[in-house]
Enzyme design. Structure first.
Site, short mmCIF file in Angstrom:
data_model
loop_
_atom_site.label_atom_id
_atom_site.label_comp_id
_atom_site.label_asym_id
_atom_site.label_seq_id
_atom_site.Cartn_x
_atom_site.Cartn_y
_atom_site.Cartn_z
N ASN A 1 0.77 -1.22 -0.10
CA ASN A 1 -0.11 -0.11 -0.04
C ASN A 1 0.89 1.44 0.13
OD1 ASN A 1 0.66 -0.70 2.59
ND2 ASN A 1 -1.06 0.48 3.45
N GLU B 1 0.42 5.15 0.51
CA GLU B 1 -0.78 6.15 0.98
C GLU B 1 -0.23 7.54 0.56
OE1 GLU B 1 -0.96 5.61 5.27
OE2 GLU B 1 -2.48 3.72 4.74
N CYS C 1 -4.27 0.58 -2.47
CA CYS C 1 -3.88 -0.61 -1.93
C CYS C 1 -2.84 -1.56 -2.45
CB CYS C 1 -5.27 -1.48 -1.97
SG CYS C 1 -6.72 -0.54 -1.07
N GLU D 1 -3.10 -4.68 -3.17
CA GLU D 1 -3.57 -5.71 -3.88
C GLU D 1 -3.56 -4.66 -5.37
OE1 GLU D 1 -5.02 -4.80 -1.06
OE2 GLU D 1 -6.43 -6.38 -0.15
N CYS E 1 -10.68 -4.43 0.24
CA CYS E 1 -11.62 -3.60 -0.01
C CYS E 1 -12.41 -3.60 -1.03
CB CYS E 1 -10.94 -2.02 0.27
SG CYS E 1 -10.21 -1.38 -1.32
N CYS F 1 -10.81 -2.78 -4.56
CA CYS F 1 -10.00 -3.79 -5.08
C CYS F 1 -10.76 -4.69 -5.76
CB CYS F 1 -8.87 -4.26 -3.89
SG CYS F 1 -7.59 -3.25 -3.70
O1 LIG Z 1 -6.80 -5.10 1.76
C1 LIG Z 1 -6.40 -4.12 2.29
C2 LIG Z 1 -6.81 -3.53 3.12
C3 LIG Z 1 -6.22 -2.16 3.53
N1 LIG Z 1 -5.05 -1.62 2.78
C4 LIG Z 1 -4.45 -0.47 2.92
C5 LIG Z 1 -5.36 0.79 2.54
C6 LIG Z 1 -4.57 1.83 3.58
O2 LIG Z 1 -3.38 2.29 3.03
C7 LIG Z 1 -4.35 1.00 4.77
C8 LIG Z 1 -5.45 1.26 5.68
O3 LIG Z 1 -6.52 0.96 5.39
O4 LIG Z 1 -4.32 -0.32 4.55
C9 LIG Z 1 -4.76 -2.48 1.72
O5 LIG Z 1 -3.72 -2.08 1.05
N2 LIG Z 1 -5.20 -3.64 1.48
ZN LIG Z 2 -8.08 -2.09 -1.71
#
Ligand SMILES: O=c1ccn([C@H]2C[C@H](O)[C@@H](CO)O2)c(=O)[nH]1
Ligand SMILES: [Zn+2]
Length: 120
Positions: free
Chosen positions: A65, A67, A76, A78, A110, A113
């Site tokens: 991920n 941000e 994310c 994924e 989420c 994704c």
């Molecule tokens: O399946 C998931 C769930 C959350 N996140 C990330 C999004 C965000 O950066 C952090 C908090 O939700 O985690 C992912 O990458 N994948």
């Molecule tokens: Zn996601």
């Protein structure tokens, strides 16, 4: 609809038997998702996520991920792994492993994704 595969086509191209993973393959993919998690850029949520995506031709694309201060620009793990695969011509997948720092429960993708997984 143009560009959207029919269910039949998806089942045809993604032979179900190819989807089976040995225990060894599962372990390796989980390990790779944990390695990818180390690159997580998550200063806002402090929630590290890594993903390892296994393609039908047995390539692995990892993602973490990433941000951003503008939160809707965050991506994310994924979706990053999927984008890497698609941008290198790989759109047929066997499995994805996702790792977080939660030890007591699984995380699940989420809605965004899931929508991308459904379409690609
Ligand atoms: O399946 C998931 C769930 C959350 N996140 C990330 C999004 C965000 O950066 C952090 C908090 O939700 O985690 C992912 O990458 N994948
Ligand atoms: Zn996601």
């Amino acid at each position: 609809m143009d560009g959207v595969k029919s269910t039949q086509e998806v089942l045809h191209t993604k032979d179900q038997s190819l989807r089976h993973l040995s225990q060894e393959e599962v372990k390796k993919l989980i390990h790779q998702s944990n390695e990818a998690k180390k690159y997580s850029y998550s200063p806002y949520s402090k929630f590290r996520v890594g993903a390892a995506l296994l393609t039908l031709d047995n390539r692995v694309f990892t993602g973490c991920n990433v941000e951003n201060a503008s939160s809707n620009l965050g991506v994310c793990a994924e979706r990053n792994a999927i984008a890497k695969a698609v941008s290198e011509g790989c759109k047929d997948f066997r499995a994805i492993a996702i790792a977080s720092d939660l030890s007591d429960k699984f995380i699940s993708p989420c809605g965004g994704c899931r929508q991308v997984m459904r379409e690609v």
